[in-house]
Scaffold this motif. Structure first.
Motif, PDB file in Angstrom:
ATOM      1  N   CYS A 105       0.861  -1.182   0.000  1.00 65.61           N
ATOM      2  CA  CYS A 105       0.000   0.000   0.000  1.00 65.61           C
ATOM      3  C   CYS A 105       0.894   1.228   0.000  1.00 65.61           C
ATOM      4  O   CYS A 105       2.033   1.175   0.453  1.00 65.61           O
ATOM      5  N   ARG A 136       0.972   4.405   5.304  1.00 66.63           N
ATOM      6  CA  ARG A 136       0.940   3.625   6.544  1.00 66.63           C
ATOM      7  C   ARG A 136      -0.492   3.393   7.003  1.00 66.63           C
ATOM      8  O   ARG A 136      -0.850   2.299   7.429  1.00 66.63           O
ATOM      9  N   ALA A 152      -2.092   0.702   5.097  1.00 72.63           N
ATOM     10  CA  ALA A 152      -1.560  -0.624   5.425  1.00 72.63           C
ATOM     11  C   ALA A 152      -2.220  -1.150   6.690  1.00 72.63           C
ATOM     12  O   ALA A 152      -2.657  -2.308   6.751  1.00 72.63           O
ATOM     13  N   THR A 153      -2.310  -0.292   7.704  1.00 72.88           N
ATOM     14  CA  THR A 153      -2.917  -0.710   8.965  1.00 72.88           C
ATOM     15  C   THR A 153      -4.381  -1.066   8.761  1.00 72.88           C
ATOM     16  O   THR A 153      -4.867  -2.104   9.219  1.00 72.88           O
ATOM     17  N   ALA A 183      -4.844  -4.302   6.795  1.00 73.01           N
ATOM     18  CA  ALA A 183      -4.510  -5.475   7.618  1.00 73.01           C
ATOM     19  C   ALA A 183      -5.683  -5.791   8.541  1.00 73.01           C
ATOM     20  O   ALA A 183      -6.068  -6.963   8.701  1.00 73.01           O
ATOM     21  N   PRO A 238       0.262  -5.868   9.732  1.00 72.63           N
ATOM     22  CA  PRO A 238       0.788  -4.663   9.077  1.00 72.63           C
ATOM     23  C   PRO A 238       2.305  -4.553   9.230  1.00 72.63           C
ATOM     24  O   PRO A 238       2.891  -5.162  10.123  1.00 72.63           O
ATOM     25  N   TYR A 239       2.905  -3.783   8.358  1.00 74.44           N
ATOM     26  CA  TYR A 239       4.349  -3.504   8.459  1.00 74.44           C
ATOM     27  C   TYR A 239       4.628  -2.161   7.793  1.00 74.44           C
ATOM     28  O   TYR A 239       4.409  -2.006   6.604  1.00 74.44           O
ATOM     29  N   HIS A 240       5.062  -1.191   8.576  1.00 74.49           N
ATOM     30  CA  HIS A 240       5.443   0.098   7.977  1.00 74.49           C
ATOM     31  C   HIS A 240       6.390   0.847   8.898  1.00 74.49           C
ATOM     32  O   HIS A 240       6.548   0.489  10.070  1.00 74.49           O
ATOM     33  N   ASN A 246       6.395  -8.832  13.619  1.00 74.93           N
ATOM     34  CA  ASN A 246       5.541  -9.189  12.484  1.00 74.93           C
ATOM     35  C   ASN A 246       6.337  -9.858  11.370  1.00 74.93           C
ATOM     36  O   ASN A 246       5.894 -10.821  10.758  1.00 74.93           O
ATOM     37  N   VAL A 273       0.796  -6.871   5.166  1.00 80.79           N
ATOM     38  CA  VAL A 273       0.261  -5.694   4.486  1.00 80.79           C
ATOM     39  C   VAL A 273       1.212  -4.546   4.797  1.00 80.79           C
ATOM     40  O   VAL A 273       1.319  -4.116   5.941  1.00 80.79           O
ATOM     41  N   ALA A 274       1.917  -4.060   3.801  1.00 78.11           N
ATOM     42  CA  ALA A 274       3.107  -3.257   4.075  1.00 78.11           C
ATOM     43  C   ALA A 274       3.233  -2.071   3.139  1.00 78.11           C
ATOM     44  O   ALA A 274       2.668  -2.051   2.053  1.00 78.11           O
TER      45      ALA A 274
END
Ligand code: ADP
Ligand code: ZN
Length: 603
Positions: free
Chosen positions: A236, A239, A242-243, A246, A258-260, A271, A284-285
């Motif tokens: 995505c 941020r 992404a959150t 997720a 999530p990952y950012h 994660n 989802v990052a």
């Protein structure tokens, strides 16, 4: 000790033969030559230095930029019974000394080292007392300023050549554009080495591009239909998105995390760890995620926003299907993405030349998105390769889009843009073309225009597709203010005058012929019984991995489990014939998996 490369490949790694280029590289390096190896992700670079490391006397030193990557490789090698270790700043106190002693006594086959550490005087001095098999420089593009991963320490790696002129060096990367390649040769002083270039095609990846809001463009639906319980990466742009995504996937029962860059480092690491160690996590990052992730069984990479460029797209989608099994590259985009990107380019302070380059890159990306040709052919052409035949494994090959003579609808759209003052977005323009009665239409008195209501031959959805394509062709330009207003592009006059025909693609409206795949089944097996057995084998693998605290794929790759489920070996010697089953793994896990297979075979 003097095993041939093929012996090593078979006995240690359990593979039958080298891939075409691999064999040449291995032979060259075993013979003491320097090499630069350019291979796509998943092409099999690791074996290019790991096999020579085991064929040549002494320890091989591998330079690697990321701790996670080193740990991963070491864990995988140890499973094969190879004596490997990593030296980096994260090591517990005292362990580094032990590794160095083992190097001196010749008890290690491979050592992974971070460049900072390798280049200290102390370490270079230590190497003088070791028998060295070779130097491998992984992710060699880090030497180049053009790349996105520039690591200044990489420039100093010439010290290796100066101090150890007789030890062969092999540099490897998946980034092969011309400037980067020249930088590598120059800055690593590899001028006398041989360059090996593999084709960049990734035939097991199926490319698909959908329009936001259009049919099939629903990520959760895609995962539920094709990738239940499988690992994937969703990219995505922001941020927040992404959150949010997720959470939404998690609410639908997908193991999404999530990952950012906005998350705490510990949470990110947690994660990432789950993504690597569990079997079916969807990450989802933002693009902060992915570099150095070597997980071979990522079954899909999805882009919910336009990637930065085709280069970035290729690199990001390349993280899918490293194991060679079927994988998906799935992307959705909409005209608003294009608007944002345009606005971003125009508003930047970059010099004009750079802006021009960025506009061209965006154009190439949109051309790819809207193409009616085989997507793989378009992609490979962009990277300077040709694919003679359409690939048969992308959306345009599988469901060829119809094209139609769109000259007249293009003229209608363009003149509607012109008559409304070149300031409105597609939604309002479509209202005008369809003769809609909206507050805006009344406020601007657009119902009095000659283009009002002249477009009823197409649906709203079809008009959206027309506008998107006109933007992709540069006939319309998204306004820099960023709220999606459309202006006429420089070439539209020929179209308006009727001097240039416009061919448009008709996006499929009728329901697609349903894919034959059952939920989540495409990546694995067609036969439901084989599939069920594959899942049991996977579960056993996860137990074994958990017990040792290693990622499941270092025990066996999915491709090995697939072969087990199909072949159903009953005896050790049959198991040993499957790809990925070397001697060490046969010893360690053979009986475990044979027991699972035997239980499945008994009615
Ligand atoms: P890269 O580093 O180029 O991305 P890897 O070295 O991780 O690729 O290899 C990708 C996958 O291909 C791995 O699963 C590896 O085990 C497999 N592989 C590599 N060489 C062979 C071979 N000769 N035969 C079968 N599988 C191979
Ligand atoms: Zn194709």
């Amino acid at each position: 000790m003097a095993s041939t490369p093929l012996d090593v490949l078979r006995a240690v790694f359990g593979f039958e033969s080298f891939r075409p280029l691999q064999g040449d590289v291995v032979e060259h390096v075993v013979g003491g030559g320097d090499a630069l190896v350019l291979m796509p992700t998943g092409g099999g670079k690791s074996l290019c230095y790991q096999v020579p490391a085991l064929c040549r006397p002494g320890t091989a030193v591998v330079v690697s930029p990321l701790i996670a990557l080193m740990e991963d490789q070491v864990a995988a090698l140890r499973q094969y019974g190879v004596r490997a270790a990593a030296l980096h700043s994260g090591l517990p106190w005292g362990e580094a000394g032990a590794v160095e002693r083992q190097m001196r006594s010749g008890d290690l086959d491979l050592v992974y080292v971070a460049p900072e550490r390798l280049l200290t005087d102390a370490f270079l001095g230590h190497l003088k007392h070791c028998d060295l098999a070779l130097f491998a420089i992984d992710e060699a593009h880090c030497v180049s300023q053009w790349g996105h991963d520039f690591r200044p320490e990489y420039r100093r790696l010439t010290a290796l050549h100066e101090r150890f002129p007789r030890v062969p060096r092999i540099a490897l990367t998946a980034t092969a554009d011309g400037p980067t390649r020249r930088d590598i040769v120059e800055h690593l002083e590899l001028g006398d080495g041989r360059v090996f270039v593999a084709g960049f095609d990734r035939p097991n990846i199926r490319y698909r591009v959908l329009h936001k809001g259009g049919r099939g463009a629903d990520l959760a639906g895609f995962i539920e239909a094709e990738h239940v319980g499988q690992a994937g990466i969703v990219y995505c742009a922001t941020r927040a998105k992404a959150t949010d995504m997720a959470d939404r996937l998690a609410a639908r029962g997908v193991a999404a995390l999530p990952y950012h860059a906005g998350m705490a480092a510990t949470e990110r690491a947690r994660n990432q760890d789950r993504f690597i160690r569990d079997d079916g996590v969807v990450m989802v990052a933002t693009i902060a995620f992915g570099m150095g992730i070597d997980k071979p069984d990522v079954r899909f990479v999805a882009h919910l926003d336009l990637p930065a460029s085709l280069e970035a797209y290729y690199q990001e989608t390349g993280r899918a299907g490293r194991d060679g099994l079927a994988a998906d590259a799935w992307m959705t985009y909409g005209i608003a993405d294009v608007a944002k990107r345009h606005a971003h380019i125009e508003a930047s302070e970059a010099p004009d030349l750079q802006k021009r380059v960025e506009r061209q890159k965006l154009e190439a990306l949109l051309g790819y998105c809207e193409t009616t040709r085989c997507r793989r052919q378009v992609l490979l052409e962009y990277f300077g390769e040709t694919l003679a035949q359409p690939c048969g494994n992308c959306d345009t090959c599988l469901e060829p889009p119809q094209s139609f003579d769109g000259t007249e609808v293009a003229q209608k759209a363009l003149s509607c843009v012109y008559r409304t003052g070149q300031m409105f977005g597609a939604a309002h323009l479509i209202d005008v073309l369809l003769g809609g009665d909206t507050e805006r239409v009344r406020r601007f008195r657009h119902d009095r225009l000659s283009t009002y209501g002249i477009g009823t031959e197409l649906s709203r959805e079809e008009w959206r597709s027309v506008f998107r394509q006109l933007v992709a062709m540069g006939l319309l330009v998204v306004d820099m203010a960023g709220h999606g207003g459309l202006r006429l592009g420089p070439d539209c006059r020929d179209v308006l005058r009727g001097e240039r025909p416009v061919s448009l693609r008709r996006d499929p409206v009728a329901p697609k012929a349903a894919r034959k795949a059952k939920a989540g089944a495409r990546a694995t097996l067609d036969d439901p019984e084989d599939e069920a057995l594959f899942q049991v084998l996977r579960a056993r693998r996860l137990e074994l991995a958990r017990a040792q605290g290693v990622p499941p794929y270092v025990i066996f790759h999915d491709s090995t489990l697939v072969a087990m489920a199909k072949e159903r070996p009953r005896h050790r010697h049959e198991l040993a014939r499957l790809p990925g089953v070397g001697q060490a793994k046969l010893e360690r896990y053979g009986d475990d998996f044979l027991a699972v297979l035997a239980a499945a075979g008994d009615p």
